[in-house]
Design a protein around this motif. Structure first.
Motif, PDB file in Angstrom:
ATOM      1  N   HIS A 139       7.011  -3.096 -11.574  1.00  0.00           N
ATOM      2  CA  HIS A 139       7.026  -1.679 -11.593  1.00  0.00           C
ATOM      3  C   HIS A 139       8.505  -1.261 -11.618  1.00  0.00           C
ATOM      4  CE1 HIS A 139       2.614  -0.973 -10.342  1.00  0.00           C
ATOM      5  NE2 HIS A 139       2.830  -1.951 -10.072  1.00  0.00           N
TER       6      HIS A 139
ATOM      7  N   LYS B 168       0.968  -1.113  -0.047  1.00  0.00           N
ATOM      8  CA  LYS B 168      -0.122  -0.061  -0.025  1.00  0.00           C
ATOM      9  C   LYS B 168       0.781   1.241  -0.003  1.00  0.00           C
ATOM     10  CE  LYS B 168      -3.668   2.339   2.576  1.00  0.00           C
ATOM     11  NZ  LYS B 168      -3.030   3.633   2.951  1.00  0.00           N
TER      12      LYS B 168
ATOM     13  N   ALA C 172       5.735   4.104 -10.511  1.00  0.00           N
ATOM     14  CA  ALA C 172       4.957   3.860 -11.686  1.00  0.00           C
ATOM     15  C   ALA C 172       5.687   4.016 -13.083  1.00  0.00           C
ATOM     16  CB  ALA C 172       4.265   5.513 -11.831  1.00  0.00           C
TER      17      ALA C 172
ATOM     18  N   LEU D 176       2.223   1.293  -3.840  1.00  0.00           N
ATOM     19  CA  LEU D 176       1.434   1.402  -4.866  1.00  0.00           C
ATOM     20  C   LEU D 176       0.231   2.261  -4.827  1.00  0.00           C
ATOM     21  CD1 LEU D 176       1.791  -2.276  -6.218  1.00  0.00           C
ATOM     22  CD2 LEU D 176       3.232  -0.418  -6.600  1.00  0.00           C
ATOM     23  N   VAL D 177       0.007   2.666  -3.469  1.00  0.00           N
ATOM     24  CA  VAL D 177      -1.098   3.414  -3.176  1.00  0.00           C
ATOM     25  C   VAL D 177      -0.675   4.928  -2.798  1.00  0.00           C
ATOM     26  CG1 VAL D 177      -3.262   3.893  -2.102  1.00  0.00           C
ATOM     27  CG2 VAL D 177      -2.658   1.628  -2.982  1.00  0.00           C
ATOM     28  N   ASP D 178       0.143   4.835  -1.685  1.00  0.00           N
ATOM     29  CA  ASP D 178       0.297   6.132  -1.023  1.00  0.00           C
ATOM     30  C   ASP D 178       1.429   6.840  -1.614  1.00  0.00           C
ATOM     31  OD1 ASP D 178      -1.485   5.379   0.867  1.00  0.00           O
ATOM     32  OD2 ASP D 178       0.072   4.574   2.293  1.00  0.00           O
ATOM     33  N   ARG D 179       2.263   6.055  -2.620  1.00  0.00           N
ATOM     34  CA  ARG D 179       3.407   6.906  -3.261  1.00  0.00           C
ATOM     35  C   ARG D 179       3.369   6.121  -4.725  1.00  0.00           C
ATOM     36  NH1 ARG D 179       8.666   6.802   0.322  1.00  0.00           N
ATOM     37  NH2 ARG D 179       7.909   4.561   0.894  1.00  0.00           N
ATOM     38  N   SER D 180       2.334   6.141  -5.252  1.00  0.00           N
ATOM     39  CA  SER D 180       2.317   5.208  -6.465  1.00  0.00           C
ATOM     40  C   SER D 180       3.069   5.650  -7.670  1.00  0.00           C
ATOM     41  CB  SER D 180       0.694   5.245  -6.958  1.00  0.00           C
ATOM     42  OG  SER D 180       0.217   6.471  -7.186  1.00  0.00           O
ATOM     43  N   GLU D 181       3.136   7.135  -7.652  1.00  0.00           N
ATOM     44  CA  GLU D 181       3.998   7.709  -8.683  1.00  0.00           C
ATOM     45  C   GLU D 181       5.626   7.549  -8.655  1.00  0.00           C
ATOM     46  OE1 GLU D 181       3.389  11.863  -9.464  1.00  0.00           O
ATOM     47  OE2 GLU D 181       1.438  11.624 -10.139  1.00  0.00           O
TER      48      GLU D 181
END
Length: 406
Positions: free
Chosen positions: A385, A101, A112, A104-109
């Motif tokens: 990723h 999380k 990416a 891939l969610v909180d710091r997805s960029e």
């Protein structure tokens, strides 16, 4: 040992024609740089390497035939963040809800991007699509444009949703199954057509008949591409193996499947260009062709990029969904008691019709069964990723452009 060192020194001196004192200075500098590299490399707070790493191959032998089980065992030993050496390249493996999380969610960029991959780069001309592109300005614009276009075409919940089209295709599949009058048959092709027709309705604005020969070739190519791509990834680890007969067969088959899909999409692009209604775009290709003319939302968009983006819709939209449905049918067949409970809940909530998204919250057992199938038969055990910059995860430093898998 001393003789070997002397021989190396004399050889270097002879090749570079360096005098004695100068050669000594050169060797001292080389040794200094080497030691500094080793010291600073070790001082970096990198995720740990599991045991079993060997030169050239890395952890490939240690992973064995069931890599997911080995990764699970390493997680218990090394924690939620560790590094696996795949051939000559490092892959940071993220495990557990918190680490995944965070990345891939909180710091997805920051996670990416996509790392280089020989087979995938050949198929997308080094990331001119959406799924496999590097994290650059063009990628962000293509991704935003595709997401907006798909929402306009009904890839959403609520009014204007493509749900009606999905139910129509599901009804066609139900009729196809009923035509067999309870006799055994292979349902794989019919399920593939049903799923792909939903994709076709958005991408091409049309559907294919179950017996259409063009679509049979297209669906076969998609299956070949998806199955052979995984087997052929050894070529992406060691690209020189593409020249080795037999070993390169899976890679060749994957590329042949990709070229067949590309040819069908190219023909559709030509057909859409001839019948383009600029005031009333009907499907994904229409919106893309309009953007090609206007160049308002995606800088440098080309027809080649449109072809790759549409290919993403087919391969990523058809194969995973089809395989999930086929695994669900298989588990229902192998577990008739579970099948009976699923049918009972559907009969009680839906009745004789087809379920809708409105019924989803009222079908907890059906939802639980689908989620369990996806848990048992993970279709993509490695989610690839790459970091867009150096980043710290759970106390470990991960360098920029490092592969990360979850």
């Amino acid at each position: 040992m001393a003789g070997a060192v002397q021989w190396i020194a004399e050889s270097v001196q002879e090749i570079l024609q360096i005098s004695g004192p100068t050669l000594q200075t050169f060797l001292v500098l080389c040794a200094t740089f080497f030691l500094a590299y080793v010291i600073f490399k070790r001082s970096r707070n990198l995720p740990p390497y599991p045991a079993g790493r060997v030169p050239v191959l890395g952890h490939l032998l240690a992973l064995g035939r069931a890599p997911h089980l080995k990764l699970t065992a390493w997680r218990r030993q090394y924690g939620d963040v560790f590094t696996v050496r795949m051939g000559m390249e490092d892959v940071v493996v993220l495990n557990g809800y918190t680490a995944v999380k965070d990345a891939l969610v909180d710091r997805s960029e920051l996670f990416a991007s996509m790392a280089p991959n020989y087979l995938l780069d050949v198929m997308t001309d080094c990331g001119k699509d959406i799924l496999l592109a590097r994290w650059v300005t063009g990628f962000r614009q293509r991704k935003r444009f595709a997401a907006t276009t798909l929402r306009n075409l009904g890839m959403k919940v609520g009014r204007g949703s493509i749900e009606k089209k999905i139910r129509e295709e599901a009804d066609c599949l139900r009729n196809r199954v009923a035509e067999n009058n309870g006799q055994p048959f292979d349902v794989a092709h019919d399920v593939t057509v049903t799923v792909a027709n939903v994709i076709c309705s958005m991408a091409f604005g049309k559907r294919y008949d179950y017996e259409d020969e063009t679509f049979r070739e297209l669906s076969k190519a998609i299956v070949t591409l998806a199955s052979e791509l995984g087997t052929g990834q050894i070529i992406s680890v060691f690209p020189l193996l593409r020249f080795v007969p037999v070993v390169n067969r899976a890679g060749i088959n994957a590329l042949e499947g990709f070229y067949k899909v590309r040819n069908v999409i190219s023909e559709e692009i030509s057909r859409h260009r001839e019948h383009l209604d600029r005031e009333n775009p009907r499907d994904f290709l229409d919106f893309c062709l309009l953007e090609l003319e206007q160049q308002e939302k995606v800088d440098g968009l080309t027809e080649e990029s449109v072809m790759y983006m549409t290919g993403d819709l087919f391969v990523a939209g058809t194969d995973p969904t089809t395989n999930t449905l086929l695994w669900s049918l298989l588990y229902m067949t192998l577990n008739p008691d579970i099948q009976d409970k699923v049918q009972e809940e559907l009969d009680a909530v839906v009745g004789e019709g087809l379920p809708t998204l409105f019924h989803r919250s009222q079908l907890p057992y059906v939802n639980a069964c689908l989620l369990e199938v996806m848990r048992i038969r993970t279709l993509l055990p490695w989610v690839p990723h790459a970091t867009t910059q150096e980043v710290t995860v759970q106390g470990y430093d991960i360098p920029k452009a490092t592969r990360a898998a979850t």
